[in-house]
Write a protein that holds these residues in place. Sequence first.
Motif, PDB file in Angstrom:
ATOM      1  N   TRP A  14      -1.077   8.397   4.612  1.00 42.67           N
ATOM      2  CA  TRP A  14      -0.050   8.250   3.578  1.00 42.67           C
ATOM      3  C   TRP A  14       0.905   7.096   3.882  1.00 42.67           C
ATOM      4  CZ3 TRP A  14       4.995   8.955   5.048  1.00 42.67           C
ATOM      5  CH2 TRP A  14       5.215   9.640   6.250  1.00 42.67           C
ATOM      6  N   VAL A  15       1.109   6.788   5.167  1.00 40.57           N
ATOM      7  CA  VAL A  15       1.928   5.629   5.528  1.00 40.57           C
ATOM      8  C   VAL A  15       1.175   4.346   5.204  1.00 40.57           C
ATOM      9  CG1 VAL A  15       3.024   4.404   7.442  1.00 40.57           C
ATOM     10  CG2 VAL A  15       3.171   6.896   7.316  1.00 40.57           C
ATOM     11  N   ARG A  16      -0.120   4.355   5.445  1.00 42.59           N
ATOM     12  CA  ARG A  16      -0.946   3.184   5.117  1.00 42.59           C
ATOM     13  C   ARG A  16      -0.946   2.914   3.616  1.00 42.59           C
ATOM     14  NH1 ARG A  16      -6.227   4.277   8.959  1.00 42.59           N
ATOM     15  NH2 ARG A  16      -5.107   4.199  10.920  1.00 42.59           N
ATOM     16  N   VAL A  17      -1.057   3.968   2.828  1.00 42.82           N
ATOM     17  CA  VAL A  17      -1.032   3.810   1.368  1.00 42.82           C
ATOM     18  C   VAL A  17       0.315   3.260   0.919  1.00 42.82           C
ATOM     19  CG1 VAL A  17      -1.084   5.081  -0.812  1.00 42.82           C
ATOM     20  CG2 VAL A  17      -2.779   5.566   0.950  1.00 42.82           C
ATOM     21  N   LEU A  18       1.395   3.766   1.505  1.00 40.84           N
ATOM     22  CA  LEU A  18       2.730   3.276   1.166  1.00 40.84           C
ATOM     23  C   LEU A  18       2.886   1.799   1.526  1.00 40.84           C
ATOM     24  CD1 LEU A  18       5.554   4.009   0.116  1.00 40.84           C
ATOM     25  CD2 LEU A  18       6.154   4.591   2.464  1.00 40.84           C
ATOM     26  N   ILE A  19       2.398   1.407   2.689  1.00 38.70           N
ATOM     27  CA  ILE A  19       2.465   0.003   3.104  1.00 38.70           C
ATOM     28  C   ILE A  19       1.657  -0.876   2.154  1.00 38.70           C
ATOM     29  CG2 ILE A  19       1.783  -1.621   4.908  1.00 38.70           C
ATOM     30  CD1 ILE A  19       2.458   0.586   6.951  1.00 38.70           C
ATOM     31  N   LEU A  20       0.469  -0.414   1.789  1.00 41.59           N
ATOM     32  CA  LEU A  20      -0.361  -1.200   0.868  1.00 41.59           C
ATOM     33  C   LEU A  20       0.288  -1.328  -0.506  1.00 41.59           C
ATOM     34  CD1 LEU A  20      -3.948   0.022   1.783  1.00 41.59           C
ATOM     35  CD2 LEU A  20      -2.936  -2.212   2.222  1.00 41.59           C
ATOM     36  N   LEU A  21       0.939  -0.284  -0.982  1.00 44.73           N
ATOM     37  CA  LEU A  21       1.641  -0.366  -2.264  1.00 44.73           C
ATOM     38  C   LEU A  21       2.808  -1.347  -2.196  1.00 44.73           C
ATOM     39  CD1 LEU A  21       1.669   3.363  -3.401  1.00 44.73           C
ATOM     40  CD2 LEU A  21       0.378   1.468  -4.402  1.00 44.73           C
ATOM     41  N   LEU A  22       3.535  -1.321  -1.092  1.00 47.05           N
ATOM     42  CA  LEU A  22       4.637  -2.273  -0.925  1.00 47.05           C
ATOM     43  C   LEU A  22       4.130  -3.707  -0.830  1.00 47.05           C
ATOM     44  CD1 LEU A  22       6.909  -0.294   1.553  1.00 47.05           C
ATOM     45  CD2 LEU A  22       7.332  -0.774  -0.862  1.00 47.05           C
ATOM     46  N   LEU A  23       3.014  -3.904  -0.133  1.00 47.55           N
ATOM     47  CA  LEU A  23       2.429  -5.249  -0.050  1.00 47.55           C
ATOM     48  C   LEU A  23       1.957  -5.734  -1.421  1.00 47.55           C
ATOM     49  CD1 LEU A  23       0.378  -5.050   3.263  1.00 47.55           C
ATOM     50  CD2 LEU A  23       2.383  -6.463   2.812  1.00 47.55           C
ATOM     51  N   ALA A  24       1.338  -4.849  -2.195  1.00 41.93           N
ATOM     52  CA  ALA A  24       0.887  -5.221  -3.539  1.00 41.93           C
ATOM     53  C   ALA A  24       2.074  -5.572  -4.432  1.00 41.93           C
ATOM     54  CB  ALA A  24       0.068  -4.088  -4.149  1.00 41.93           C
ATOM     55  N   ALA A  25       3.162  -4.811  -4.324  1.00 35.78           N
ATOM     56  CA  ALA A  25       4.358  -5.101  -5.111  1.00 35.78           C
ATOM     57  C   ALA A  25       4.965  -6.443  -4.706  1.00 35.78           C
ATOM     58  CB  ALA A  25       5.383  -3.982  -4.943  1.00 35.78           C
ATOM     59  N   ALA A  26       4.957  -6.747  -3.406  1.00 35.54           N
ATOM     60  CA  ALA A  26       5.495  -8.028  -2.937  1.00 35.54           C
ATOM     61  C   ALA A  26       4.650  -9.193  -3.439  1.00 35.54           C
ATOM     62  CB  ALA A  26       5.569  -8.039  -1.416  1.00 35.54           C
ATOM     63  N   VAL A  27       3.345  -9.031  -3.441  1.00 38.10           N
ATOM     64  CA  VAL A  27       2.462 -10.094  -3.935  1.00 38.10           C
ATOM     65  C   VAL A  27       2.675 -10.306  -5.433  1.00 38.10           C
ATOM     66  CG1 VAL A  27       0.039 -10.666  -4.378  1.00 38.10           C
ATOM     67  CG2 VAL A  27       0.728  -9.859  -2.125  1.00 38.10           C
ATOM     68  N   LEU A  28       2.764  -9.236  -6.190  1.00 39.98           N
ATOM     69  CA  LEU A  28       3.012  -9.369  -7.629  1.00 39.98           C
ATOM     70  C   LEU A  28       4.365 -10.014  -7.909  1.00 39.98           C
ATOM     71  CD1 LEU A  28       1.609  -6.001  -8.994  1.00 39.98           C
ATOM     72  CD2 LEU A  28       0.665  -8.297  -9.313  1.00 39.98           C
ATOM     73  N   TYR A  29       5.381  -9.641  -7.146  1.00 39.07           N
ATOM     74  CA  TYR A  29       6.705 -10.247  -7.304  1.00 39.07           C
ATOM     75  C   TYR A  29       6.649 -11.754  -7.024  1.00 39.07           C
ATOM     76  CZ  TYR A  29      11.604 -11.342  -6.587  1.00 39.07           C
ATOM     77  OH  TYR A  29      12.841 -11.917  -6.660  1.00 39.07           O
ATOM     78  N   ALA A  30       5.942 -12.140  -5.966  1.00 38.05           N
ATOM     79  CA  ALA A  30       5.823 -13.559  -5.629  1.00 38.05           C
ATOM     80  C   ALA A  30       5.064 -14.314  -6.717  1.00 38.05           C
ATOM     81  CB  ALA A  30       5.130 -13.724  -4.281  1.00 38.05           C
ATOM     82  N   LEU A  31       4.022 -13.707  -7.260  1.00 36.20           N
ATOM     83  CA  LEU A  31       3.270 -14.360  -8.337  1.00 36.20           C
ATOM     84  C   LEU A  31       4.144 -14.590  -9.565  1.00 36.20           C
ATOM     85  CD1 LEU A  31      -0.176 -12.550  -8.171  1.00 36.20           C
ATOM     86  CD2 LEU A  31       0.276 -14.947  -7.693  1.00 36.20           C
ATOM     87  N   VAL A  32       4.865 -13.558  -9.985  1.00 37.62           N
ATOM     88  CA  VAL A  32       5.682 -13.668 -11.198  1.00 37.62           C
ATOM     89  C   VAL A  32       6.869 -14.597 -10.983  1.00 37.62           C
ATOM     90  CG1 VAL A  32       7.177 -12.335 -12.749  1.00 37.62           C
ATOM     91  CG2 VAL A  32       4.945 -11.450 -12.097  1.00 37.62           C
ATOM     92  N   THR A  33       7.417 -14.612  -9.773  1.00 38.56           N
ATOM     93  CA  THR A  33       8.618 -15.401  -9.511  1.00 38.56           C
ATOM     94  C   THR A  33       8.319 -16.877  -9.289  1.00 38.56           C
ATOM     95  OG1 THR A  33       9.635 -13.467  -8.531  1.00 38.56           O
ATOM     96  CG2 THR A  33      10.651 -15.576  -8.042  1.00 38.56           C
TER      97      THR A  33
END
Length: 52
Positions: A14-33
């Motif tokens: 569950w920690v790995r899933v949380l880390i992967l979700l945060l990484l995906a959100a960071a990548v999407l934020y960088a793409l949009v920004t």
Amino acid sequence: MYGALWRVLPGPWWVRVLILLLLAAAVLYALVTWVFPWVDTIVNVQEATVEE
């Protein structure tokens, strides 16, 4: 590739899933920004034509 990433991440599943979700959100934020506005300056949408 995903298996190697899964093995490198620390903690229980569950920690790995949380880390992967945060990484995906960071990548999407960088793409949009930064990436999408930069690509928008390069690609001129006004020059696109559609033939009938």
